[in-house]
Write a protein that holds these residues in place. Structure first.
Motif, PDB file in Angstrom:
ATOM      1  N   PHE A   1     -10.101  -5.402  -3.717  1.00 64.59           N
ATOM      2  CA  PHE A   1      -9.315  -5.714  -2.596  1.00 64.59           C
ATOM      3  C   PHE A   1      -9.716  -4.600  -1.665  1.00 64.59           C
ATOM      4  O   PHE A   1      -9.751  -4.665  -0.294  1.00 64.59           O
ATOM      5  N   HIS A   2      -9.771  -3.581  -2.266  1.00 65.65           N
ATOM      6  CA  HIS A   2     -10.142  -2.236  -1.433  1.00 65.65           C
ATOM      7  C   HIS A   2     -11.486  -2.430  -0.790  1.00 65.65           C
ATOM      8  O   HIS A   2     -11.742  -2.194   0.374  1.00 65.65           O
TER       9      HIS A   2
ATOM     10  N   ASP B   1     -10.407  -4.251   7.562  1.00 64.91           N
ATOM     11  CA  ASP B   1      -9.073  -4.691   7.806  1.00 64.91           C
ATOM     12  C   ASP B   1      -8.122  -3.980   6.691  1.00 64.91           C
ATOM     13  O   ASP B   1      -7.815  -4.282   5.714  1.00 64.91           O
ATOM     14  N   TYR B   2      -7.761  -2.670   7.407  1.00 62.05           N
ATOM     15  CA  TYR B   2      -6.768  -2.107   6.758  1.00 62.05           C
ATOM     16  C   TYR B   2      -5.898  -1.215   7.760  1.00 62.05           C
ATOM     17  O   TYR B   2      -6.472  -1.076   8.668  1.00 62.05           O
ATOM     18  N   HIS B   3      -4.709  -1.010   7.097  1.00 61.20           N
ATOM     19  CA  HIS B   3      -3.873  -0.231   7.949  1.00 61.20           C
ATOM     20  C   HIS B   3      -4.236   1.337   7.999  1.00 61.20           C
ATOM     21  O   HIS B   3      -4.652   1.882   7.031  1.00 61.20           O
TER      22      HIS B   3
ATOM     23  N   LYS C   1       0.762  -0.492  -1.486  1.00 55.70           N
ATOM     24  CA  LYS C   1       1.511  -1.767  -1.680  1.00 55.70           C
ATOM     25  C   LYS C   1       2.722  -1.624  -2.761  1.00 55.70           C
ATOM     26  O   LYS C   1       2.551  -0.527  -3.332  1.00 55.70           O
ATOM     27  N   PRO C   2       3.537  -2.261  -2.754  1.00 59.93           N
ATOM     28  CA  PRO C   2       4.844  -2.087  -3.705  1.00 59.93           C
ATOM     29  C   PRO C   2       4.305  -1.873  -5.098  1.00 59.93           C
ATOM     30  O   PRO C   2       4.788  -1.451  -5.893  1.00 59.93           O
TER      31      PRO C   2
ATOM     32  N   ASN D   1       1.762  -0.997  -6.234  1.00 58.66           N
ATOM     33  CA  ASN D   1       1.145   0.288  -6.457  1.00 58.66           C
ATOM     34  C   ASN D   1       2.114   1.430  -6.396  1.00 58.66           C
ATOM     35  O   ASN D   1       1.901   2.411  -7.068  1.00 58.66           O
ATOM     36  N   GLN D   2       3.175   1.315  -5.577  1.00 55.67           N
ATOM     37  CA  GLN D   2       4.159   2.169  -5.530  1.00 55.67           C
ATOM     38  C   GLN D   2       4.848   2.249  -6.697  1.00 55.67           C
ATOM     39  O   GLN D   2       5.066   3.491  -7.448  1.00 55.67           O
ATOM     40  N   LYS D   3       4.960   1.138  -7.466  1.00 56.28           N
ATOM     41  CA  LYS D   3       5.611   0.995  -8.890  1.00 56.28           C
ATOM     42  C   LYS D   3       4.841   1.881  -9.606  1.00 56.28           C
ATOM     43  O   LYS D   3       5.252   2.570 -10.844  1.00 56.28           O
ATOM     44  N   VAL D   4       3.506   1.428  -9.804  1.00 58.65           N
ATOM     45  CA  VAL D   4       2.351   2.248 -10.899  1.00 58.65           C
ATOM     46  C   VAL D   4       2.664   3.936 -10.450  1.00 58.65           C
ATOM     47  O   VAL D   4       2.779   4.578 -11.537  1.00 58.65           O
ATOM     48  N   THR D   5       2.555   4.226  -9.220  1.00 57.06           N
ATOM     49  CA  THR D   5       2.925   5.808  -9.109  1.00 57.06           C
ATOM     50  C   THR D   5       4.103   6.244  -9.688  1.00 57.06           C
ATOM     51  O   THR D   5       4.156   7.278 -10.245  1.00 57.06           O
TER      52      THR D   5
END
Length: 192
Positions: free
Chosen positions: A113-114, A122-124, A130-131, A133-137
């Motif tokens: 996806f990256h 097409d990225y901010h 993303k949520p 990946n926030q959980k992974v961190t």
């Protein structure tokens, strides 16, 4: 009424009312097979070129420099080098699950996806996590610092805990929040 002979039966099979003649079916199957092989060869060639051009093999390593292969990540790489975790953790330590096969699945998923987002622009900007990946961190923080933060963990299973990066956003990357707190600015930008 006379019984049709073998030649008449073969002629009726080739008629528009009967089945398609055997040679026509074979020719169609052959053409489809050739088109499939050409398409597969084209996609393989483009994929191989892209993988080589994008230094795809480097993403199988644990080298943080590979994350900066994409120019969009250069600021993140530079800020990580100035962070307090530079000498104890690399990108994969914080951005991938520590267990197998979750680490490979997450790496493949994020990598795909990256690459699509960066290729299509097409990225901010700034990049948003993303949520999932926030959980992974968050899980990586707890994995390394669980002994220190156990009092902050929820008592009941499935309960919500405080986000480590909410207060410690500059630990993995030396970013400083803007006054709004919604965007981050690299601490290195002040020195330039």
């Amino acid at each position: 009424m006379a019984k049709p002979d073998k030649a008449e039966l073969e002629d009726s099979a080739a008629s528009p009312q009967g089945k398609t003649p055997q040679p026509a079916r074979k020719r169609t199957a052959f053409i489809l097979a050739v088109l499939f092989i050409i398409g597969l060869g084209f996609l393989s060639g483009v994929g191989t070129f892209t993988f080589g051009y994008g230094k795809g093999a480097s993403y199988f390593s644990n080298n943080p420099q590979s994350c900066a292969n994409c120019h969009v990540m250069q600021d993140h790489f530079d800020s990580w080098q100035k962070s307090s975790h530079h000498h104890v953790a690399v990108c994969n330590d914080c951005h991938l699950p520590h267990e197998f096969p979750g680490n490979l699945i997450t790496k493949a998923d994020n990598g795909f996806f990256h690459s699509v987002a960066f290729t299509l622009h097409d990225y901010h900007d700034p990049i948003q996590t993303k949520p999932r990946n926030q959980k992974v961190t968050q899980d990586a923080c707890i994995s390394c610092h669980g002994d220190f933060v156990h009092a902050l963990q929820p008592q009941a299973a499935g309960g919500e805990s405080l986000s480590c990066v909410h207060c410690h956003a500059d630990v993995g990357h030396a970013f400083r929040p803007y006054s709004t707190g919604s965007q981050r600015e690299s601490a290195s930008s002040e020195s330039h």
